[in-house]
Design a protein around this motif. Structure first.
Motif, PDB file in Angstrom:
ATOM      1  N   SER A 147       2.507   1.573  13.415  1.00  0.00           N
ATOM      2  CA  SER A 147       2.768   2.608  13.663  1.00  0.00           C
ATOM      3  C   SER A 147       2.210   2.792  15.271  1.00  0.00           C
ATOM      4  CB  SER A 147       2.027   3.846  13.015  1.00  0.00           C
ATOM      5  OG  SER A 147       0.906   3.265  12.340  1.00  0.00           O
ATOM      6  N   PHE A 168       5.462  -8.486  -1.798  1.00  0.00           N
ATOM      7  CA  PHE A 168       4.291  -9.200  -1.928  1.00  0.00           C
ATOM      8  C   PHE A 168       3.079  -8.649  -1.306  1.00  0.00           C
ATOM      9  CE2 PHE A 168       1.777 -12.297   0.942  1.00  0.00           C
ATOM     10  CZ  PHE A 168       1.183 -13.101  -0.186  1.00  0.00           C
ATOM     11  N   ALA A 215      -2.053  -6.081  -6.169  1.00  0.00           N
ATOM     12  CA  ALA A 215      -1.646  -4.697  -5.629  1.00  0.00           C
ATOM     13  C   ALA A 215      -0.341  -4.563  -5.673  1.00  0.00           C
ATOM     14  CB  ALA A 215      -2.117  -5.015  -3.898  1.00  0.00           C
ATOM     15  N   VAL A 275      -1.952  -4.550   7.077  1.00  0.00           N
ATOM     16  CA  VAL A 275      -2.852  -3.806   7.724  1.00  0.00           C
ATOM     17  C   VAL A 275      -2.421  -3.542   9.352  1.00  0.00           C
ATOM     18  CG1 VAL A 275      -4.066  -6.042   8.025  1.00  0.00           C
ATOM     19  CG2 VAL A 275      -5.373  -4.186   8.393  1.00  0.00           C
ATOM     20  N   GLY A 297       0.912  -1.214   0.076  1.00  0.00           N
ATOM     21  CA  GLY A 297      -0.117   0.146  -0.077  1.00  0.00           C
ATOM     22  C   GLY A 297       0.780   1.194  -0.012  1.00  0.00           C
ATOM     23  N   SER A 298       0.314   2.293   0.906  1.00  0.00           N
ATOM     24  CA  SER A 298       1.094   3.357   0.747  1.00  0.00           C
ATOM     25  C   SER A 298       2.654   3.357   1.279  1.00  0.00           C
ATOM     26  CB  SER A 298       0.517   4.824   1.615  1.00  0.00           C
ATOM     27  OG  SER A 298      -0.958   4.426   1.472  1.00  0.00           O
ATOM     28  N   HIS A 326       9.920   2.298  11.871  1.00  0.00           N
ATOM     29  CA  HIS A 326       8.789   3.028  11.329  1.00  0.00           C
ATOM     30  C   HIS A 326       9.056   4.266  10.527  1.00  0.00           C
ATOM     31  CE1 HIS A 326       5.354   5.767  12.976  1.00  0.00           C
ATOM     32  NE2 HIS A 326       4.878   5.030  12.064  1.00  0.00           N
ATOM     33  N   ALA A 330       4.502  -4.172   6.039  1.00  0.00           N
ATOM     34  CA  ALA A 330       3.734  -3.088   6.067  1.00  0.00           C
ATOM     35  C   ALA A 330       2.447  -3.479   5.657  1.00  0.00           C
ATOM     36  CB  ALA A 330       4.422  -2.012   5.077  1.00  0.00           C
ATOM     37  N   ALA A 372      -1.238  -9.617  -0.224  1.00  0.00           N
ATOM     38  CA  ALA A 372      -2.137 -10.631  -0.190  1.00  0.00           C
ATOM     39  C   ALA A 372      -3.212 -10.426  -1.373  1.00  0.00           C
ATOM     40  CB  ALA A 372      -2.882 -10.620   0.946  1.00  0.00           C
ATOM     41  N   GLN A 373      -3.378  -8.987  -1.592  1.00  0.00           N
ATOM     42  CA  GLN A 373      -4.358  -8.859  -2.532  1.00  0.00           C
ATOM     43  C   GLN A 373      -3.926  -8.888  -4.317  1.00  0.00           C
ATOM     44  OE1 GLN A 373      -5.745  -4.809  -2.022  1.00  0.00           O
ATOM     45  NE2 GLN A 373      -7.202  -4.935  -3.817  1.00  0.00           N
TER      46      GLN A 373
HETATM   47  P1  NAI Z   1      -2.415   0.277   3.172  1.00  0.00           P
HETATM   48  O1  NAI Z   1      -3.898   0.012   3.664  1.00  0.00           O
HETATM   49  O2  NAI Z   1      -2.159   1.229   2.190  1.00  0.00           O
HETATM   50  O3  NAI Z   1      -1.521  -0.837   2.553  1.00  0.00           O
HETATM   51  C1  NAI Z   1      -1.820  -2.199   3.027  1.00  0.00           C
HETATM   52  C2  NAI Z   1      -1.408  -3.191   2.198  1.00  0.00           C
HETATM   53  O4  NAI Z   1      -1.164  -4.633   3.028  1.00  0.00           O
HETATM   54  C3  NAI Z   1      -2.611  -3.446   1.472  1.00  0.00           C
HETATM   55  O5  NAI Z   1      -2.310  -3.528   0.024  1.00  0.00           O
HETATM   56  C4  NAI Z   1      -3.241  -4.845   1.654  1.00  0.00           C
HETATM   57  O6  NAI Z   1      -3.725  -5.568   0.681  1.00  0.00           O
HETATM   58  C5  NAI Z   1      -2.122  -5.358   2.262  1.00  0.00           C
HETATM   59  N1  NAI Z   1      -2.346  -6.464   3.235  1.00  0.00           N
HETATM   60  C6  NAI Z   1      -3.257  -6.683   4.212  1.00  0.00           C
HETATM   61  N2  NAI Z   1      -3.027  -7.591   5.191  1.00  0.00           N
HETATM   62  C7  NAI Z   1      -1.961  -8.435   4.315  1.00  0.00           C
HETATM   63  C8  NAI Z   1      -1.238  -9.725   4.770  1.00  0.00           C
HETATM   64  N3  NAI Z   1      -2.067 -10.520   5.827  1.00  0.00           N
HETATM   65  N4  NAI Z   1      -0.505 -10.281   3.923  1.00  0.00           N
HETATM   66  C9  NAI Z   1       0.099  -9.264   2.885  1.00  0.00           C
HETATM   67  N5  NAI Z   1      -0.590  -8.230   2.506  1.00  0.00           N
HETATM   68  C10 NAI Z   1      -1.515  -7.718   3.466  1.00  0.00           C
HETATM   69  O7  NAI Z   1      -1.992   0.686   4.517  1.00  0.00           O
HETATM   70  P2  NAI Z   1      -0.412   1.761   4.709  1.00  0.00           P
HETATM   71  O8  NAI Z   1      -0.907   2.904   5.023  1.00  0.00           O
HETATM   72  O9  NAI Z   1       0.628   1.217   3.896  1.00  0.00           O
HETATM   73  O10 NAI Z   1       0.067   1.037   6.072  1.00  0.00           O
HETATM   74  C11 NAI Z   1       0.763  -0.132   6.508  1.00  0.00           C
HETATM   75  C12 NAI Z   1       1.437  -0.159   7.560  1.00  0.00           C
HETATM   76  O11 NAI Z   1       2.216   0.760   7.831  1.00  0.00           O
HETATM   77  C13 NAI Z   1       0.386  -0.217   9.011  1.00  0.00           C
HETATM   78  O12 NAI Z   1       1.053  -0.953   9.876  1.00  0.00           O
HETATM   79  C14 NAI Z   1       0.466   1.416   9.241  1.00  0.00           C
HETATM   80  O13 NAI Z   1      -0.002   1.607  10.778  1.00  0.00           O
HETATM   81  C15 NAI Z   1       2.092   1.591   8.842  1.00  0.00           C
HETATM   82  N6  NAI Z   1       2.079   2.977   8.713  1.00  0.00           N
HETATM   83  C16 NAI Z   1       1.248   3.745   7.888  1.00  0.00           C
HETATM   84  C17 NAI Z   1       1.677   5.062   7.723  1.00  0.00           C
HETATM   85  C18 NAI Z   1       0.760   5.918   7.143  1.00  0.00           C
HETATM   86  O14 NAI Z   1       1.117   7.472   7.017  1.00  0.00           O
HETATM   87  N7  NAI Z   1      -0.094   5.660   5.981  1.00  0.00           N
HETATM   88  C19 NAI Z   1       2.914   5.705   8.234  1.00  0.00           C
HETATM   89  C20 NAI Z   1       3.754   4.751   9.183  1.00  0.00           C
HETATM   90  C21 NAI Z   1       3.193   3.502   9.347  1.00  0.00           C
END
Ligand code: NAI
Length: 506
Positions: free
Chosen positions: A125, A38, A44, A97, A18-19, A146, A95, A40-41
């Motif tokens: 986070s 890698f 992606a 969910v 994701g992001s 982080h 990174a 799961a979706q």
């Molecule tokens: P996001 O929702 O943009 O991306 C998460 C990705 O993980 C999605 O593509 C999803 O399909 C995939 N995913 C979910 N469960 C999975 C699994 N079991 N196996 C493989 N892939 C899986 O989320 P984002 O924002 O990138 O956040 C990811 C992590 O980073 C979280 O732990 C978040 O707390 C942390 N984080 C986020 C920040 C932000 O500003 N968005 C900043 C710093 C940390």
């Protein structure tokens, strides 16, 4: 368990694209590592590669990269279709969910696939690193790493050791962070780590000031930006982060601190989320971003009359540079030893810096009192907030006339204890000092983290040193007495700095 040499071009697995995952994968590839992505979706990870390619193409256009470099970075990135494709990777950055169980399950599956020396880093986070490592055969190789969004550009990375983390791994992650062009800080494995913890008062006090009607929300944002030097005010920042995302961080810190009232979510924010007003991304949040919406801009108070002659105390304290500036702009200034230290006067009106009490409380039994809010730098600021004691509002336009020749606008505030910038800065400093007190985090790491992770104009502890720890303690004690709420309890670290007359960086 032998730890791998992470500074070699070790193959990096990024899980979750994701992001954050996409950005971290780009960063790793730019640092020269082969990267397997890698998710799961289905599709992606491929979409993440497309986003990376577009971002690099932008860098080529701006002349920061050439085509060959872009191709080399893209050539190091590949998609893994299953976890089995990650075999041989020396470092995993997770990174996915933000939920504990999926992270634990993933790490247990990875232990089956990877060599026992592979490092397992989580970009969580808010979740405890010890909890993520729970149940693993080798929990000593799990570490919090982080990053901030967007990962390729934000300089800061927090390194977090869980209870079982090998201390040698902390040093390795510092070295790797630097090799990737980042500035690492050691953050405690405590709710919110550094940045998301110390920043809480920025939002919480902002919301409380809004609820108590210090000023309209656009005026509070303007005050924080132009007088406080923050790059965004609290409400425009929450709208950018996402009202819902910011609320969920507050809720997780609140839950993880056994519901310490200091971190309690605010009703105003909960209501916005209930209504689906998530901020910029949904078109409405604290502000209205729809094309039909009008622009809000808080204007200063109109000056009335000529600039008055000023009488000033012998010791002006923090207001010295302001008065010098007014003098430089032509103000008539005479010394009046009858005035309390830190104040100046015109006619029957006294002007002083807020000390955490309301103007009305401070003026009780005396003449009219105007209180100035803190400014990041009185020598350069273009805006200052001020409030009047009960019945003294008519004197504010005269104060505006005193400030105008020096190019300073006056923003009228209601008589709320501690005003805006002062109250927020003391809250941030107190939170930072508590992190030092209760987790042993270094003042240096906290200030670096807050400047690089949130674009504060200066670290909260360095700022408290500039104001003086005594002043910060005094403001907090007055707020505590005024509201009768434990949220304003002052940190033992601040108290020590006050009595020892030492720097918070000592
Ligand atoms: P996001 O929702 O943009 O991306 C998460 C990705 O993980 C999605 O593509 C999803 O399909 C995939 N995913 C979910 N469960 C999975 C699994 N079991 N196996 C493989 N892939 C899986 O989320 P984002 O924002 O990138 O956040 C990811 C992590 O980073 C979280 O732990 C978040 O707390 C942390 N984080 C986020 C920040 C932000 O500003 N968005 C900043 C710093 C940390």
């Amino acid at each position: 368990m032998p730890l791998p040499q992470l500074d070699m071009p070790v193959t990096v697995a990024v899980i979750g694209s994701g992001s954050m995952g996409g950005g971290i994968a780009q960063l790793a590839a730019q640092a020269g590592h082969p990267v397997r992505l890698f998710d799961a979706q289905e599709g992606a990870a491929e979409r993440a590669l497309e986003r990376i390619s577009a971002d690099l193409a932008g860098a080529v256009k701006r002349g920061r990269l050439d085509d060959a470099q872009k191709d080399a970075v893209m050539g190091r990135l590949s998609v893994a279709n299953t976890l089995l494709d990650l075999e041989g990777c020396g470092l995993v950055v997770e990174a996915i969910v933000e939920k504990l169980e999926p992270k634990q399950t993933l790490f247990r599956q990875l232990e089956e696939v990877l060599d026992e020396s592979a490092v397992l880093a989580t970009n969580t986070s808010s979740i405890s690193i010890t909890a993520v490592a729970q149940g693993l055969v080798h929990p000593n190789r799990v570490i919090g790493w982080h990053f901030f969004n967007p990962a390729p550009r934000m300089k800061l990375v927090e390194v977090i050791a869980g209870l079982e983390t090998d201390p040698a791994l902390v040093a390795e992650m510092h070295a790797l962070s630097r090799a990737w062009g980042k500035t690492p800080v050691d953050a405690p494995n405590a709710p919110g780590f550094i940045v998301n913890r110390v920043a809480r008062p920025y939002y919480a006090e902002g919301l409380r000031l809004l609820a108590e009607r210090l000023a309209p929300l656009e005026a509070i944002d303007r005050l924080m930006r132009e007088a406080g030097g923050f790059s965004l005010g609290p409400f425009e920042l929450i709208d950018l982060i996402g009202v819902d995302v910011n609320l969920s961080v507050t809720e997780s810190v609140y839950a993880a601190t056994q519901q310490d009232n200091r971190y309690a979510p605010h009703l105003i924010q909960q209501e916005l989320v209930r209504a689906g007003h998530f901020g910029r991304k949904s078109g409405r949040g604290f502000y209205d971003y729809r094309p039909t919406a009008g622009k809000l801009h808080a204007v200063g108070l109109a000056a009335v009359g000529e600039a008055p002659a000023l009488r000033v105390a012998g010791d002006l304290g923090l207001l010295q540079p302001l008065v010098e500036r007014l003098q430089g702009a032509g103000a008539t200034v005479s010394r009046d030893d009858g005035l309390a230290a830190g104040s100046f006067a015109f006619g029957e009106v006294t002007v002083a810096l807020t000390d955490g009490r309301t103007a009305t409380e401070r003026a009780a039994g005396g003449g009219p009192l105007l209180l100035l809010d803190l400014a990041r730098d009185y020598a350069t600021t273009t805006l200052v907030g001020a409030a009047a004691s009960a019945g003294a509002d008519a004197h504010l336009p005269v104060l505006a006339a005193a400030l105008q020749p020096a190019g300073i606008e006056l923003l009228r505030l209601n008589d709320v204890a501690g005003l805006g910038v002062m109250r927020v800065v003391c809250g941030l400093a107190n939170e930072a000092a508590d992190l030092v007190t209760w987790t042993g985090t270094s003042a240096q790491d906290i200030d670096v983290a807050m400047v690089l992770g949130t674009a504060y104009p200066v670290g909260p502890l360095a700022w408290a040193d500039a104001i003086g720890p005594s002043r910060v303690v005094q403001v907090l004690e007055h707020l505590h007495a005024h509201y009768g709420e434990a949220r304003y309890r002052r940190s033992p670290r601040l108290l020590r700095a006050r009595f020892a007359q030492e720097s918070l960086h000592a």
